[in-house]
Scaffold this motif. Structure first.
Motif, PDB file in Angstrom:
ATOM      1  N   THR A  88       0.811  -1.215   0.000  1.00  0.00           N
ATOM      2  CA  THR A  88       0.000   0.000   0.000  1.00  0.00           C
ATOM      3  C   THR A  88       0.844   1.265   0.000  1.00  0.00           C
ATOM      4  N   ILE A  89       1.959   1.267   0.701  1.00  0.00           N
ATOM      5  CA  ILE A  89       2.820   2.455   0.694  1.00  0.00           C
ATOM      6  C   ILE A  89       3.444   2.651  -0.681  1.00  0.00           C
ATOM      7  N   SER A  90       3.764   1.559  -1.368  1.00  0.00           N
ATOM      8  CA  SER A  90       4.281   1.676  -2.741  1.00  0.00           C
ATOM      9  C   SER A  90       3.237   2.322  -3.650  1.00  0.00           C
ATOM     10  N   LEU A  91       1.982   1.878  -3.530  1.00  0.00           N
ATOM     11  CA  LEU A  91       0.904   2.459  -4.337  1.00  0.00           C
ATOM     12  C   LEU A  91       0.618   3.904  -3.917  1.00  0.00           C
ATOM     13  N   PHE A  92       0.801   4.193  -2.649  1.00  0.00           N
ATOM     14  CA  PHE A  92       0.645   5.567  -2.157  1.00  0.00           C
ATOM     15  C   PHE A  92       1.655   6.498  -2.833  1.00  0.00           C
ATOM     16  N   ILE A  93       2.905   6.072  -2.913  1.00  0.00           N
ATOM     17  CA  ILE A  93       3.945   6.891  -3.546  1.00  0.00           C
ATOM     18  C   ILE A  93       3.625   7.115  -5.020  1.00  0.00           C
ATOM     19  N   CYS A  94       3.163   6.079  -5.696  1.00  0.00           N
ATOM     20  CA  CYS A  94       2.793   6.227  -7.115  1.00  0.00           C
ATOM     21  C   CYS A  94       1.658   7.241  -7.282  1.00  0.00           C
ATOM     22  N   SER A  95       0.694   7.218  -6.374  1.00  0.00           N
ATOM     23  CA  SER A  95      -0.447   8.132  -6.467  1.00  0.00           C
ATOM     24  C   SER A  95      -0.032   9.575  -6.201  1.00  0.00           C
ATOM     25  N   VAL A  96       0.833   9.788  -5.206  1.00  0.00           N
ATOM     26  CA  VAL A  96       1.315  11.145  -4.923  1.00  0.00           C
ATOM     27  C   VAL A  96       2.113  11.672  -6.108  1.00  0.00           C
ATOM     28  N   THR A  97       2.870  10.793  -6.751  1.00  0.00           N
ATOM     29  CA  THR A  97       3.619  11.189  -7.942  1.00  0.00           C
ATOM     30  C   THR A  97       2.663  11.635  -9.050  1.00  0.00           C
ATOM     31  N   GLY A  98       1.568  10.899  -9.221  1.00  0.00           N
ATOM     32  CA  GLY A  98       0.568  11.304 -10.205  1.00  0.00           C
ATOM     33  C   GLY A  98      -0.023  12.661  -9.895  1.00  0.00           C
ATOM     34  N   SER A  99      -0.252  12.937  -8.623  1.00  0.00           N
ATOM     35  CA  SER A  99      -0.771  14.251  -8.227  1.00  0.00           C
ATOM     36  C   SER A  99       0.249  15.347  -8.485  1.00  0.00           C
ATOM     37  N   ALA A 100       1.519  15.053  -8.214  1.00  0.00           N
ATOM     38  CA  ALA A 100       2.569  16.051  -8.420  1.00  0.00           C
ATOM     39  C   ALA A 100       2.720  16.422  -9.894  1.00  0.00           C
ATOM     40  N   LEU A 101       2.433  15.480 -10.783  1.00  0.00           N
ATOM     41  CA  LEU A 101       2.591  15.719 -12.221  1.00  0.00           C
ATOM     42  C   LEU A 101       1.274  16.103 -12.899  1.00  0.00           C
ATOM     43  N   ALA A 102       0.213  16.255 -12.128  1.00  0.00           N
ATOM     44  CA  ALA A 102      -1.118  16.495 -12.700  1.00  0.00           C
ATOM     45  C   ALA A 102      -1.143  17.768 -13.542  1.00  0.00           C
ATOM     46  N   PRO A 103      -1.650  17.677 -14.782  1.00  0.00           N
ATOM     47  CA  PRO A 103      -1.728  18.861 -15.638  1.00  0.00           C
ATOM     48  C   PRO A 103      -2.989  19.690 -15.417  1.00  0.00           C
ATOM     49  N   ASN A 104      -3.970  19.112 -14.695  1.00  0.00           N
ATOM     50  CA  ASN A 104      -5.224  19.824 -14.478  1.00  0.00           C
ATOM     51  C   ASN A 104      -5.839  19.382 -13.152  1.00  0.00           C
ATOM     52  N   ILE A 105      -6.904  20.061 -12.756  1.00  0.00           N
ATOM     53  CA  ILE A 105      -7.516  19.819 -11.453  1.00  0.00           C
ATOM     54  C   ILE A 105      -8.142  18.426 -11.369  1.00  0.00           C
ATOM     55  N   LYS A 106      -8.728  17.942 -12.476  1.00  0.00           N
ATOM     56  CA  LYS A 106      -9.375  16.632 -12.448  1.00  0.00           C
ATOM     57  C   LYS A 106      -8.368  15.529 -12.164  1.00  0.00           C
ATOM     58  N   THR A 107      -7.227  15.597 -12.841  1.00  0.00           N
ATOM     59  CA  THR A 107      -6.196  14.588 -12.622  1.00  0.00           C
ATOM     60  C   THR A 107      -5.674  14.660 -11.195  1.00  0.00           C
ATOM     61  N   GLN A 108      -5.458  15.870 -10.709  1.00  0.00           N
ATOM     62  CA  GLN A 108      -4.967  16.014  -9.339  1.00  0.00           C
ATOM     63  C   GLN A 108      -5.932  15.406  -8.332  1.00  0.00           C
ATOM     64  N   LEU A 109      -7.225  15.657  -8.493  1.00  0.00           N
ATOM     65  CA  LEU A 109      -8.213  15.165  -7.534  1.00  0.00           C
ATOM     66  C   LEU A 109      -8.286  13.640  -7.543  1.00  0.00           C
ATOM     67  N   VAL A 110      -8.203  13.038  -8.719  1.00  0.00           N
ATOM     68  CA  VAL A 110      -8.248  11.579  -8.811  1.00  0.00           C
ATOM     69  C   VAL A 110      -7.069  10.960  -8.070  1.00  0.00           C
ATOM     70  N   PHE A 111      -5.876  11.479  -8.328  1.00  0.00           N
ATOM     71  CA  PHE A 111      -4.688  10.909  -7.693  1.00  0.00           C
ATOM     72  C   PHE A 111      -4.618  11.226  -6.200  1.00  0.00           C
ATOM     73  N   ARG A 112      -5.168  12.366  -5.782  1.00  0.00           N
ATOM     74  CA  ARG A 112      -5.206  12.660  -4.346  1.00  0.00           C
ATOM     75  C   ARG A 112      -6.120  11.678  -3.622  1.00  0.00           C
ATOM     76  N   PHE A 113      -7.241  11.346  -4.235  1.00  0.00           N
ATOM     77  CA  PHE A 113      -8.130  10.345  -3.635  1.00  0.00           C
ATOM     78  C   PHE A 113      -7.424   8.998  -3.525  1.00  0.00           C
ATOM     79  N   LEU A 114      -6.736   8.594  -4.596  1.00  0.00           N
ATOM     80  CA  LEU A 114      -6.029   7.313  -4.573  1.00  0.00           C
ATOM     81  C   LEU A 114      -4.904   7.319  -3.548  1.00  0.00           C
ATOM     82  N   ALA A 115      -4.212   8.459  -3.413  1.00  0.00           N
ATOM     83  CA  ALA A 115      -3.144   8.554  -2.412  1.00  0.00           C
ATOM     84  C   ALA A 115      -3.701   8.335  -1.012  1.00  0.00           C
TER      85      ALA A 115
END
Length: 514
Positions: free
Chosen positions: A133-160
């Motif tokens: 789960t911590i490995s998947l958490f890091i992947c999700s935070v990375t997705g949020s950090a690279l998010a090009p728009n608000i929708k992508t950021q919100l999805v990855f923040r939820f997954l994180a």
């Protein structure tokens, strides 16, 4: 301390020569043997590798420190983005209220993920649950950090949040694996303080990152990159140093090695001797948090109280800019630094531990002298919550009615100290109470309380901005303070009637022993 693979080897080799299986007439899992005879392998109390409470003290301390650090970083990840909400909203072209969903959805995901983490840890073991789960958490935070728009950021923040809840949900079970009930009276408060420190340090650091972003010195996305760097480091420590502590899994490993060494496939661990397939067992384990939440009055009411505590704390992420920022014209960096008051207060309950122990001893002795029934040791864990229940409404009224431009900020900061004390005192006391009362179901019991408080508190983060803006600091905190007076009666009620409630519970301990 041995690594995962090394420990798995030790846990089986050390015990394989001295086991005494009992013969039971049961259908073995997944196989049909002659006469349905199974040699049931169980752990012996003198098998060091299979009894985490018998490990060396430094090993248990190291394990606890690692779990605390990981708990702190996932708490940090939930709070730190709130400080950069203004810069992020400007880049994405949305309002700050919409951007605050990045914080709210993280906590909602955090709560929902707890329904999975607790049962998975009780099915597969603590270590694999932490690692995956911590490995998947890091992947999700990375997705949020690279998010090009608000929708992508919100999805990855939820997954994180969904994947990041494990250290908080499963830590209760891990600490119960390692420490006796008496030892947990010291260990759990230290763990709780460490986790709360992560939540409070994040807006302090994030405030200065936000100030740097507003001046063009750095990007607001550094609130995510710092989280990724720290999380990756802690994950590496988990992989290297964190062994398994869940007894049924350790016995299963031992049994597997016995089968290999003896070439006798009749040997089975208790969790293997079942007619139910793995998916069915997992489904039943995941159902337990719902059952506890619905059927257990203790769990349900504790969840309601902690909802209030967490709603207030999480709304402070947006509320401090109103309480201190707008009132005293502070910038993002200095406003974030105001959270230091809560940080200081969070450590004060540690000094209360010996005091509450003395109170419990005196109370028990007084009841014994009067010939009355001794108060149950489980309810003695509630002394700190009773003190925190008094301190919480005082701190909220204090914070609210000192938030005026013509009043120095120091009284408000003092109120923050008292609030930090109340939060940790209440959380720690109830945390130990649930572990002590529900024992083998501790992880599921904590998951039950976690899901409600994080989902509701997370949902309250976006509305907190218009709440503070329209009601004002004074009446917003007066509302919270009044609710805290009502809910503050719970630890006193449990102290008086807790044993009676447990006597009617199919899950809770029903005796005066812990």
């Amino acid at each position: 301390m041995a690594s995962i693979l090394q420990y798995r080897k030790i846990a089986t080799l050390e015990a394989v020569e001295s086991f005494s299986p009992s013969i039971v007439e049961l259908q073995p899992y997944g196989e049909t043997l002659d006469n349905h005879e199974v040699l049931l392998v169980d752990a012996k109390s003198n098998e060091l590798a299979l009894n985490p409470r018998s490990w060396r003290l430094y090993q248990r301390i190291l394990y606890t420190v690692l779990v605390t650090l990981v708990g702190a970083i996932v708490s940090w990840a939930g709070s730190i983005t709130s400080a950069a909400a203004k810069a992020a909203s400007e880049e994405f072209g949305v309002s700050e209220t919409v951007e605050s969903l990045a914080t709210g959805l993280y906590f909602i995901g955090f709560g929902l993920g707890s329904l999975v983490a607790g049962p998975f840890s009780e099915t597969f073991g603590r270590n694999i649950t932490y690692t995956v789960t911590i490995s998947l958490f890091i992947c999700s935070v990375t997705g949020s950090a690279l998010a090009p728009n608000i929708k992508t950021q919100l999805v990855f923040r939820f997954l994180a949040g969904f994947f990041g809840n494990t250290p908080l949900t499963c830590a209760g079970g891990s600490l119960a694996d390692l420490w006796s009930p008496e030892e947990r009276g010291t260990v759990v408060p230290l763990y709780a303080v460490g986790v709360f420190d992560g939540s409070v340090l994040a807006p302090i650091v994030g405030g200065w990152i936000a100030q740097g972003a507003s001046s063009g010195v750095m990007s607001w996305r550094w609130v995510e990159w710092i989280t990724i760097i720290l999380s990756a480091f802690f994950l590496l420590l988990i992989v290297i140093f964190l062994p398994e502590t869940y007894a049924p899994v350790l016995v299963q490993w031992k049994t597997h090695h016995i089968r290999v060494r003896t070439r006798d496939r009749r040997h089975r661990a208790p969790i293997e001797v079942t007619k139910e397939p793995l998916l069915k067992r997992l489904e039943r384990a995941m159902h337990r948090p719902f059952a506890l939440l619905i059927r257990e009055l203790i769990i349900f009411t504790i969840a309601l109280y902690l909802i209030l505590v967490y709603v207030v704390f999480f709304t402070f992420l947006n509320g401090f800019p109103f309480i201190f920022g707008e009132t005293h014209q502070w910038g993002p960096g200095l406003t974030g630094t105001a959270f230091l008051s809560i940080l200081i207060g969070q450590h004060l309950p540690l000094f209360l531990i010996p005091v509450t122990r003395k109170w419990a001893t005196m109370y028990t002795a007084k009841r014994e002298a009067s010939g009355a029934q001794e108060v149950d040791p489980s309810e003695n864990r509630l002394w700190m919550a009773m003190v925190g229940a008094v301190a919480l409404p005082i701190s909220l009224f204090w914070l609210g009615w000192t938030a005026y431009p013509n009043i120095s900020p120091w009284p408000g900061l003092a109120g923050g100290v008292l609030f930090g004390f109340a939060c940790v005192a209440i959380y720690t006391s109830f945390y130990m109470y649930v572990i002590g009362v529900y024992a083998a179901y501790a992880a599921s019991g904590l998951a039950s309380t976690t899901v409600l408080r994080y989902v509701v508190a997370g949902a309250m983060v976006p509305p907190s901005i218009p709440m503070y803006a329209q009601l004002g600091n004074q009446w917003t905190l007066t509302l919270f303070g009044t609710l805290s007076i009502v809910m503050g009666t719970l630890p006193f009620v449990f102290f008086r009637y807790g044993l009676a409630l447990r006597n009617r519970s199919p899950f809770a301990k029903q005796t005066a022993t812990t």
